[in-house]
Design an enzyme around this catalytic site. Structure first.
Site, PDB file in Angstrom:
ATOM      1  N   ASP A 265      17.379   8.446  64.715  1.00  0.00           N
ATOM      2  CA  ASP A 265      17.171   9.235  65.928  1.00  0.00           C
ATOM      3  C   ASP A 265      16.203   8.496  66.835  1.00  0.00           C
ATOM      4  O   ASP A 265      15.084   8.141  66.415  1.00  0.00           O
ATOM      5  CB  ASP A 265      16.603  10.602  65.547  1.00  0.00           C
ATOM      6  CG  ASP A 265      16.500  11.552  66.739  1.00  0.00           C
ATOM      7  OD1 ASP A 265      16.618  11.096  67.888  1.00  0.00           O
ATOM      8  OD2 ASP A 265      16.292  12.753  66.492  1.00  0.00           O
TER       9      ASP A 265
ATOM     10  N   CYS B  73      25.735   5.724  83.137  1.00  0.00           N
ATOM     11  CA  CYS B  73      26.984   5.526  83.883  1.00  0.00           C
ATOM     12  C   CYS B  73      27.290   6.807  84.669  1.00  0.00           C
ATOM     13  O   CYS B  73      28.423   7.256  84.755  1.00  0.00           O
ATOM     14  CB  CYS B  73      28.137   5.140  82.964  1.00  0.00           C
ATOM     15  SG  CYS B  73      28.437   6.276  81.591  1.00  0.00           S
TER      16      CYS B  73
ATOM     17  N   ALA C 177      25.411   2.691  70.470  1.00  0.00           N
ATOM     18  CA  ALA C 177      26.863   2.854  70.327  1.00  0.00           C
ATOM     19  C   ALA C 177      27.505   3.168  71.680  1.00  0.00           C
ATOM     20  O   ALA C 177      26.870   3.801  72.532  1.00  0.00           O
ATOM     21  CB  ALA C 177      27.162   3.968  69.331  1.00  0.00           C
ATOM     22  N   PRO C 178      28.739   2.697  71.911  1.00  0.00           N
ATOM     23  CA  PRO C 178      29.618   2.018  70.952  1.00  0.00           C
ATOM     24  C   PRO C 178      29.316   0.543  70.713  1.00  0.00           C
ATOM     25  O   PRO C 178      29.877  -0.052  69.807  1.00  0.00           O
ATOM     26  CB  PRO C 178      31.002   2.182  71.583  1.00  0.00           C
ATOM     27  CG  PRO C 178      30.729   2.262  73.046  1.00  0.00           C
ATOM     28  CD  PRO C 178      29.423   2.999  73.182  1.00  0.00           C
TER      29      PRO C 178
END
Length: 439
Positions: free
Chosen positions: A297, A366, A252-253
């Site tokens: 998970d 990031c 995600a996203p």
């Protein structure tokens, strides 16, 4: 006259960012702004993002004319003052008297009528200063000049040098270019027919920079056929290479998942996400038929089969994306990096268990911080002898030969064995990626 709908919407967004640790970008695309006309939506977005980018400088300007320090003011009052100060300094087309009146009305709207006189007095003094000096922003160290936490700018100077640290800060304070990931040339033609002006991407063949137009209102965007995705993020997905079975274990996203599915339509892609509500968002972002979304998970994935390609794009501090998510820099603390590192090491160790012999894993963040990047990779390689580095440069040259990568100077995209993009140095957000191969 009550405050404008655009400013009320911006006010509500900023309060939720502070109170709920929400992300401004998500709120600005939520029903909070659905009823606004395009011009009002643009104004609300400008005010929200501007206040978050320049928050410390705006607080310093308010503090010069307030008997109480900003932290002592009610949040509603401080938020209104930040909005007023930002508009006085940066929105030159808005008359100062309109800014003052609207900001006072915001305070009344928030049922802080007793503070209206204080807000009016502070903003009048700020307006006078702007008129005489044309600046509310202190010129000095990077942290003051570019409204960043001092501990963060000091780290960047130590890691990258003064010049690069300044470029990062400058990039963070500008509105970043919106970039699209296209699936076909036909989609580009359709976007142009809907009034979207595009320019070629700087890194990748299938990337397009938005020159003008609102992509979010186009039929292609609403259908999920085109996506807004930074070129650095697209490049990380391209670095995964080709495979028949691919695992995206922190998906995600869903931007990288969708990029993988578009590049490799014949591949079977499993996209895992811990939280069910984010898994639903992931399904919307990556609607391709060759993507199977599971809510699980990553540390205990219910998957027995091994994959020939695995992407571990782990949760991180996000310091490479501050131009898009400026609220991060006011929330992040130095000690958070160690907590994040422990989680990242656990995720990477778990992801390694799902790589088939001869398969590859891409670890990415990031973040600009070594604790989340090189140190995580080194720690996991030390306890997983079956894996070895694949120089990122080799993979980038492969993409260059295939025509997918159009950036000519591959050497400028790498740091040692790793991919590294730096905001202000490269035409994208900051990303790190390591390619690991299981022997």
């Amino acid at each position: 006259m009550p405050a404008s709908r655009a400013r009320i919407a911006a006010f509500k967004v900023l309060l939720r960012v502070e109170r709920e640790s929400a992300y401004a970008v998500e709120l600005l695309h939520s029903p909070l702004l659905d009823d606004l006309a395009p011009l009002d939506r643009n104004l609300a977005t400008e005010i929200v993002m501007g206040v978050l980018r320049w928050r410390s400088a705006l607080d310093a300007a308010v503090a010069r004319f307030s008997a109480s320090p900003p932290k002592k003011l009610d949040l509603e009052v401080l938020t209104a003052l930040r909005m007023g100060a930002y508009q006085l300094r940066f929105l030159t087309r808005v008359p100062p008297h309109a800014v003052l009146n609207e900001t006072v009305e915001l305070v009344k709207h928030a049922r802080k009528r007793s503070a209206a006189g204080l807000v009016n007095a502070i903003l009048r003094k700020l307006e006078s200063q702007v008129r005489s000096t044309e600046s509310l922003i202190t010129q000095g160290p990077l942290a003051e000049t570019f409204a960043h936490p001092e501990w963060l700018t000091q780290r960047w100077v130590a890691h990258f040098g003064q010049d690069v640290a300044q470029k990062i800060c400058e990039y963070d304070q500008r509105v970043p270019t919106a970039t699209l990931r296209l699936a076909s040339e036909q989609d580009e033609d359709l976007l142009r027919q809907e009034g979207i002006e595009l320019a070629p991407g700087a890194l990748l063949k299938n990337a397009r920079r938005v020159v003008s137009g609102d992509v979010a209102r186009t039929s292609l965007f609403r259908s999920g056929r085109v996506a807004i995705q930074d070129e650095g993020s697209q490049l990380v997905a391209a670095l995964v290479g080709e495979g028949r079975r691919i695992l995206d274990c922190c998906a995600a996203p869903g931007g990288k998942t969708a990029a993988l599915a578009t590049r490799l339509p014949e591949a079977e892609i499993v996209a895992a996400e811990l939280h069910p509500h984010r898994a639903r968002l992931l399904r919307q972002m990556a609607p391709q038929e060759n993507v199977r979304v599971i809510a699980a998970d990553v540390l205990r994935l219910p998957l027995a089969a091994a994959f020939d390609r695995v992407l571990a794009d782990v949760p991180c501090s996000g310091t490479g994306t501050l131009a898009r998510n400026p609220e991060i820099k006011w929330r992040l603390k130095p000690e958070d990096l160690r907590d994040l590192q422990a989680r990242q090491i656990a995720i990477l160790n778990a992801a390694m268990k799902h790589v088939a012999p001869g398969g590859r894993l891409v670890y990415s963040t990031c973040s600009l911080e070594p604790e989340e990047n090189e140190q995580v990779v080194a720690a996991c390689l030390a306890s997983n002898a079956a894996f070895r580095f694949m120089p990122a440069k080799d993979e980038l040259f492969r993409l260059r030969r295939s025509g997918e990568l159009v950036w000519e100077d591959v050497d400028k995209l790498v740091s040692g064995d790793f991919l590294r993009t730096i905001p202000g140095v490269h035409p994208c957000d900051g990303f790190f990626a390591a390619v690991l191969e299981k022997q």
